[in-house]
Design an enzyme around this catalytic site. Structure first.
Site, PDB file in Angstrom:
ATOM      1  N   ASP A  67       6.353   6.540   4.741  1.00 13.43           N
ATOM      2  CA  ASP A  67       7.050   5.876   3.482  1.00 13.43           C
ATOM      3  C   ASP A  67       7.865   6.958   3.056  1.00 13.43           C
ATOM      4  O   ASP A  67       9.119   6.833   2.716  1.00 13.43           O
ATOM      5  CB  ASP A  67       6.103   5.361   2.397  1.00 13.43           C
ATOM      6  CG  ASP A  67       5.688   3.984   2.663  1.00 13.43           C
ATOM      7  OD1 ASP A  67       6.506   3.275   3.249  1.00 13.43           O
ATOM      8  OD2 ASP A  67       4.513   3.733   2.332  1.00 13.43           O
ATOM      9  N   GLU A  98      10.848   2.163  -0.507  1.00  7.72           N
ATOM     10  CA  GLU A  98      10.076   3.206   0.199  1.00  7.72           C
ATOM     11  C   GLU A  98       9.421   4.287  -0.515  1.00  7.72           C
ATOM     12  O   GLU A  98       8.080   4.313  -0.460  1.00  7.72           O
ATOM     13  CB  GLU A  98      10.796   3.790   1.217  1.00  7.72           C
ATOM     14  CG  GLU A  98      11.509   2.774   2.431  1.00  7.72           C
ATOM     15  CD  GLU A  98      10.292   2.044   3.418  1.00  7.72           C
ATOM     16  OE1 GLU A  98       9.024   2.422   3.176  1.00  7.72           O
ATOM     17  OE2 GLU A  98      10.451   1.384   4.164  1.00  7.72           O
ATOM     18  N   HIS A 101       6.534   2.475  -2.387  1.00 11.42           N
ATOM     19  CA  HIS A 101       5.435   2.383  -1.682  1.00 11.42           C
ATOM     20  C   HIS A 101       4.628   3.700  -1.535  1.00 11.42           C
ATOM     21  O   HIS A 101       3.333   3.645  -1.698  1.00 11.42           O
ATOM     22  CB  HIS A 101       5.973   2.200  -0.190  1.00 11.42           C
ATOM     23  CG  HIS A 101       6.678   0.685  -0.155  1.00 11.42           C
ATOM     24  ND1 HIS A 101       7.198   0.291   1.059  1.00 11.42           N
ATOM     25  CD2 HIS A 101       6.809  -0.216  -0.832  1.00 11.42           C
ATOM     26  CE1 HIS A 101       7.812  -0.834   0.745  1.00 11.42           C
ATOM     27  NE2 HIS A 101       7.610  -1.254  -0.262  1.00 11.42           N
ATOM     28  N   TYR A 105       0.547   4.227  -3.063  1.00 13.09           N
ATOM     29  CA  TYR A 105      -0.786   4.952  -2.445  1.00 13.09           C
ATOM     30  C   TYR A 105      -1.394   6.154  -3.459  1.00 13.09           C
ATOM     31  O   TYR A 105      -2.520   6.317  -3.553  1.00 13.09           O
ATOM     32  CB  TYR A 105      -0.546   5.619  -1.297  1.00 13.09           C
ATOM     33  CG  TYR A 105      -0.122   4.526  -0.313  1.00 13.09           C
ATOM     34  CD1 TYR A 105      -1.163   3.544   0.242  1.00 13.09           C
ATOM     35  CD2 TYR A 105       1.167   4.538   0.295  1.00 13.09           C
ATOM     36  CE1 TYR A 105      -0.705   2.620   1.120  1.00 13.09           C
ATOM     37  CE2 TYR A 105       1.508   3.396   1.393  1.00 13.09           C
ATOM     38  CZ  TYR A 105       0.569   2.669   1.811  1.00 13.09           C
ATOM     39  OH  TYR A 105       0.801   1.400   2.570  1.00 13.09           O
ATOM     40  N   GLU A 158       9.210   0.999  10.797  1.00 15.01           N
ATOM     41  CA  GLU A 158       8.686  -0.415   9.722  1.00 15.01           C
ATOM     42  C   GLU A 158       7.965  -1.536  10.402  1.00 15.01           C
ATOM     43  O   GLU A 158       6.956  -1.943   9.630  1.00 15.01           O
ATOM     44  CB  GLU A 158      10.218  -0.897   9.368  1.00 15.01           C
ATOM     45  CG  GLU A 158      11.184  -0.016   8.882  1.00 15.01           C
ATOM     46  CD  GLU A 158      11.010   0.217   7.438  1.00 15.01           C
ATOM     47  OE1 GLU A 158       9.937  -0.423   6.814  1.00 15.01           O
ATOM     48  OE2 GLU A 158      11.673   0.890   6.555  1.00 15.01           O
ATOM     49  N   GLU A 192       8.185  -4.349   4.168  1.00 13.98           N
ATOM     50  CA  GLU A 192       8.747  -3.621   5.489  1.00 13.98           C
ATOM     51  C   GLU A 192       8.831  -4.562   6.457  1.00 13.98           C
ATOM     52  O   GLU A 192       9.699  -4.574   7.239  1.00 13.98           O
ATOM     53  CB  GLU A 192       7.331  -2.980   5.976  1.00 13.98           C
ATOM     54  CG  GLU A 192       6.669  -2.046   5.136  1.00 13.98           C
ATOM     55  CD  GLU A 192       7.369  -0.775   4.939  1.00 13.98           C
ATOM     56  OE1 GLU A 192       8.896  -0.824   5.277  1.00 13.98           O
ATOM     57  OE2 GLU A 192       6.939   0.196   3.861  1.00 13.98           O
ATOM     58  N   HIS A 195      12.615  -5.291   5.846  1.00 13.30           N
ATOM     59  CA  HIS A 195      13.294  -4.175   6.316  1.00 13.30           C
ATOM     60  C   HIS A 195      13.397  -4.161   7.781  1.00 13.30           C
ATOM     61  O   HIS A 195      14.497  -3.859   8.229  1.00 13.30           O
ATOM     62  CB  HIS A 195      12.752  -2.805   6.017  1.00 13.30           C
ATOM     63  CG  HIS A 195      12.479  -2.642   4.378  1.00 13.30           C
ATOM     64  ND1 HIS A 195      11.634  -1.466   3.728  1.00 13.30           N
ATOM     65  CD2 HIS A 195      12.984  -3.299   3.303  1.00 13.30           C
ATOM     66  CE1 HIS A 195      11.716  -1.721   2.434  1.00 13.30           C
ATOM     67  NE2 HIS A 195      12.400  -2.622   2.272  1.00 13.30           N
TER      68      HIS A 195
END
Length: 318
Positions: A67, A98, A101, A105, A158, A192, A195
């Protein structure tokens, strides 16, 4: 030196309806990781065996790296070849999400791990050979590839390379573990998917303008790249999953998603694997239907910020 007058983007003069529909779809899907109740999974996390905790940590830091790559390098590599200003606007949205994303995490890590553990997780990612190798392959294309080659690399990242990592939370979701973590991943998968479909569409637009020889040349290059990435991804998968016994299942999942990536590019599937071959628990998790919804704040992965025209895969066909 002649300086041309700069033009403002005009959303009332759309050159390609897919740009408008995709931008609206992505804004409709907008979400923030800080609104997801990951802390509710602490009990599940505590009860996981140490080897499975290590798997989850390494899977997520690997996804964080991809990402980060897309947000910092990948999207910028696509912008110079954009045909319309609206296409650039879509890329701007993709770059932001992104980044979000990648942040999601870290939000998971900060909830489940100590600061010392988090440092060790990121140190591992910086030195793991197979993880670094796939980043180097993709970056090399972003920096030196043709416009169509860059789009192929982006779609493969992706729609294919993420999925060795996505397998883990989807598997736990099917076993009713780490449900809230998995809901974050399902939101990421939803993004994703859009995308990969959009950038694949832009590839098909460019591909349709090539002559027959040029088309065959980029097709050969694309399949060679996929072989290279798949071979490296198998090494990465073996390292991650051998200890828990999921390796062959994950490789099958990878092949299925490699075919999906090729289909996004308008090319024929390479592997014989279909959705019927994939672990049904994991396939069921790929559904992006909502389970979390906060009715008091109207925030959740089922919340629609606006109503837009529904997009189907056929919309991206040339």
């Amino acid at each position: 030196m002649n300086i041309h007058n700069y033009k403002a983007i005009n959303w009332n003069a759309i050159e390609d309806k897919i740009d408008k529909l995709t931008y609206e779809k992505l804004t409709e899907q907008f979400w923030l990781s800080t609104r997801m109740p990951v802390s509710k999974d602490k009990s599940d996390w505590t009860n996981l065996p140490d080897k499975e905790k290590k798997l989850v940590e390494r899977v997520f830091v690997g996804l964080t790296m991809l990402d980060t790559l897309q947000s910092e390098v990948g999207v910028d590599a696509l912008k110079p070849d954009a045909i319309t200003k609206h296409e650039v606007a879509v890329y701007n949205n993709i770059a932001f999400m992104e980044s979000e994303h990648a942040r999601s995490y870290s939000s998971i890590f900060s909830t489940l791990n100590t600061n010392k553990e988090i440092r060790e997780i990121f140190d591992w990612a910086e030195t793991h050979e197979a993880l670094q190798q796939k980043v180097k392959i993709i970056v090399g294309i972003y920096e030196n590839g043709t416009p169509l080659q860059k789009k192929v690399a982006s779609v493969f990242l992706e729609s294919f390379l993420f999925y060795s990592g996505f397998y883990t939370p989807l598997n736990y979701l099917g076993k009713s573990k780490l449900i809230n973590v998995a809901e974050v991943i399902k939101l990421i998968i939803r993004d994703e998917s859009a995308h990969g479909s959009y950038i694949g569409y832009k590839f098909k637009v460019g591909f349709s303008k090539l002559n027959e020889y040029e088309q065959e040349e980029i097709k050969i290059w694309t399949y060679q790249l996929l072989y290279q990435l798949y071979e490296n991804e198998c090494k990465y998968t073996e390292y991650l999953y051998d200890e828990v016994g999921w390796t062959e299942d994950v490789k099958l999942f990878l092949r299925y998603n490699a075919n999906k990536a090729l289909m996004n590019l308008g090319l024929s599937p390479l592997f014989p694997d279909t959705s019927e071959d994939v672990n049904p628990i994991v396939m069921n998790g790929l559904s992006t239907s909502t389970t979390n919804h906060d009715f008091f704040s109207s925030v959740g992965n089922g919340y629609l910020m606006s109503v837009v025209e529904e997009m189907n895969d056929d919309d991206y066909d040339i």
